[in-house]
Scaffold this motif. Structure first.
Motif, PDB file in Angstrom:
ATOM      1  N   ILE A  10     -78.114 -62.199 -72.240  1.00  0.00           N
ATOM      2  CA  ILE A  10     -77.303 -61.611 -71.181  1.00  0.00           C
ATOM      3  C   ILE A  10     -77.714 -62.234 -69.856  1.00  0.00           C
ATOM      4  CG2 ILE A  10     -76.652 -59.463 -70.032  1.00  0.00           C
ATOM      5  CD1 ILE A  10     -77.458 -58.000 -72.609  1.00  0.00           C
ATOM      6  N   GLY A  68     -78.189 -62.837 -65.836  1.00  0.00           N
ATOM      7  CA  GLY A  68     -78.333 -61.996 -64.662  1.00  0.00           C
ATOM      8  C   GLY A  68     -77.308 -62.360 -63.598  1.00  0.00           C
ATOM      9  N   ASP A 100     -83.554 -61.856 -69.796  1.00  0.00           N
ATOM     10  CA  ASP A 100     -83.096 -60.933 -70.836  1.00  0.00           C
ATOM     11  C   ASP A 100     -84.329 -60.469 -71.604  1.00  0.00           C
ATOM     12  OD1 ASP A 100     -81.959 -59.542 -72.886  1.00  0.00           O
ATOM     13  OD2 ASP A 100     -80.468 -61.055 -73.388  1.00  0.00           O
ATOM     14  N   ASN A 117     -76.459 -54.353 -64.626  1.00  0.00           N
ATOM     15  CA  ASN A 117     -76.885 -55.630 -65.182  1.00  0.00           C
ATOM     16  C   ASN A 117     -78.355 -55.588 -65.577  1.00  0.00           C
ATOM     17  OD1 ASN A 117     -78.134 -58.620 -64.315  1.00  0.00           O
ATOM     18  ND2 ASN A 117     -76.279 -58.707 -65.550  1.00  0.00           N
ATOM     19  N   ARG A 123     -79.924 -55.984 -69.492  1.00  0.00           N
ATOM     20  CA  ARG A 123     -80.946 -56.981 -69.826  1.00  0.00           C
ATOM     21  C   ARG A 123     -82.261 -56.342 -70.248  1.00  0.00           C
ATOM     22  NH1 ARG A 123     -82.701 -59.172 -65.781  1.00  0.00           N
ATOM     23  NH2 ARG A 123     -81.526 -58.225 -64.075  1.00  0.00           N
TER      24      ARG A 123
END
Length: 287
Positions: free
Chosen positions: A37, A39, A46, A174, A178
């Motif tokens: 994932i 950033g 992640d 986010n 993560r």
């Protein structure tokens, strides 16, 4: 006897169907590749993936070599076997050791996040804005954990994002994705709803901190309860080495490297490893 119109239709060859079945089986066998994932602004790690450093690899290899030497010398009384087992274990142990380091890092991140919530609660109680609260939290976390801590890096990205007009909800969500931590994800979702609807951020942050504190305390109580079982499990893994050292005084017929003895030894080692893995799963309790 039959006319042309009564001819049976020709059957299609089964080759195409067999090829389709094989193709489906190949697709099922292919493992899904995890996509990290990213950033926001291309920054951030992640936490589902742990990238081992050279020191981590050497430490894992050292543990594998020590285990290989212990098994090879104690069970087989052979340095050749010890060297071979050391090489095999040093390679095979890297992935489990990487998973251990990943879980350890995530646990540390959760504890750091708990302290972050305490700082945010104090900042909101003092009437600070969200931007100012996270800026002060970064300085506080740097004093507590140092600039290299994961939570400090995350706060740096959040503050940089706020300076570039990113929404705080987007930055927190986010981070939650993560992090892989349920508590962070719950906080980010609640914070998003509360901030957009004009809710009481002080109350939300304080309640989330209380829930995480209670959860950590329960986990510590559970760990204390199962500590005796874990110690017994570790002692049981040492017992085979003690038994083998004791049996050496009974002669080579018991501990020698005949074909039967080697097979029995490998079978016993496999049974002990399986029992240890099963025991670890039984004493690992997740909330």
């Amino acid at each position: 006897m039959f006319g042309k119109g009564n001819k049976e239709p020709k059957k299609k060859p089964a080759k195409a169907k067999t090829q389709k079945v094989k193709k489906v089986k190949k697709e099922k066998k292919q493992k899904e590749v995890y996509v990290p994932i990213p950033g926001i602004m291309g920054l951030g790690e992640d936490y589902h993936i742990y990238h081992m450093t050279a020191t981590d690899c050497l430490m894992g290899a050292a543990i594998g070599v020590a285990a290989g030497v212990a098994v090879g010398y104690v069970f087989f009384s052979s340095w050749v076997v010890a060297v071979i087992l050391s090489a095999i274990v040093a390679i095979k142990i890297q992935k489990p050791y990487q998973e251990y380091l990943r879980k350890k890092r995530m646990k540390k991140l959760l504890l750091e996040f708990k302290d972050l919530l305490e700082t945010l609660t104090a900042s909101y109680s003092a009437g600070l804005t969200t931007a100012k609260a996270f800026m002060d939290a970064q300085k506080e976390m740097e004093d507590l954990f140092g600039e290299g801590a994961d939570i400090v890096q995350e706060l740096k990205m959040i503050n940089v994002g706020l300076q570039h007009n990113y929404n705080i909800e987007e930055l927190l969500l986010n981070f939650a994705q993560r992090s892989g931590l349920d508590d962070v994800d719950s906080f980010a979702n609640v914070f998003e709803v509360c901030n957009r609807k004009g809710g009481n951020l002080k109350q939300i942050v304080g309640e989330t901190r209380s829930v995480i504190n209670d959860k950590i305390e329960i986990e510590m109580e559970i760990q204390t309860m199962v500590a005796a079982s874990k110690n017994e499990l570790n002692i049981m893994m040492v017992m085979p080495f003690i038994i083998m050292l004791t049996m050496r005084g009974m002669g080579d017929s018991m501990t020698g490297n005949s074909l039967v003895n080697v097979i029995v030894k490998f079978a016993a080692l496999g049974m002990f490893l399986g029992a240890y893995a099963l025991g670890n799963k039984l004493v690992e309790i997740k909330l």
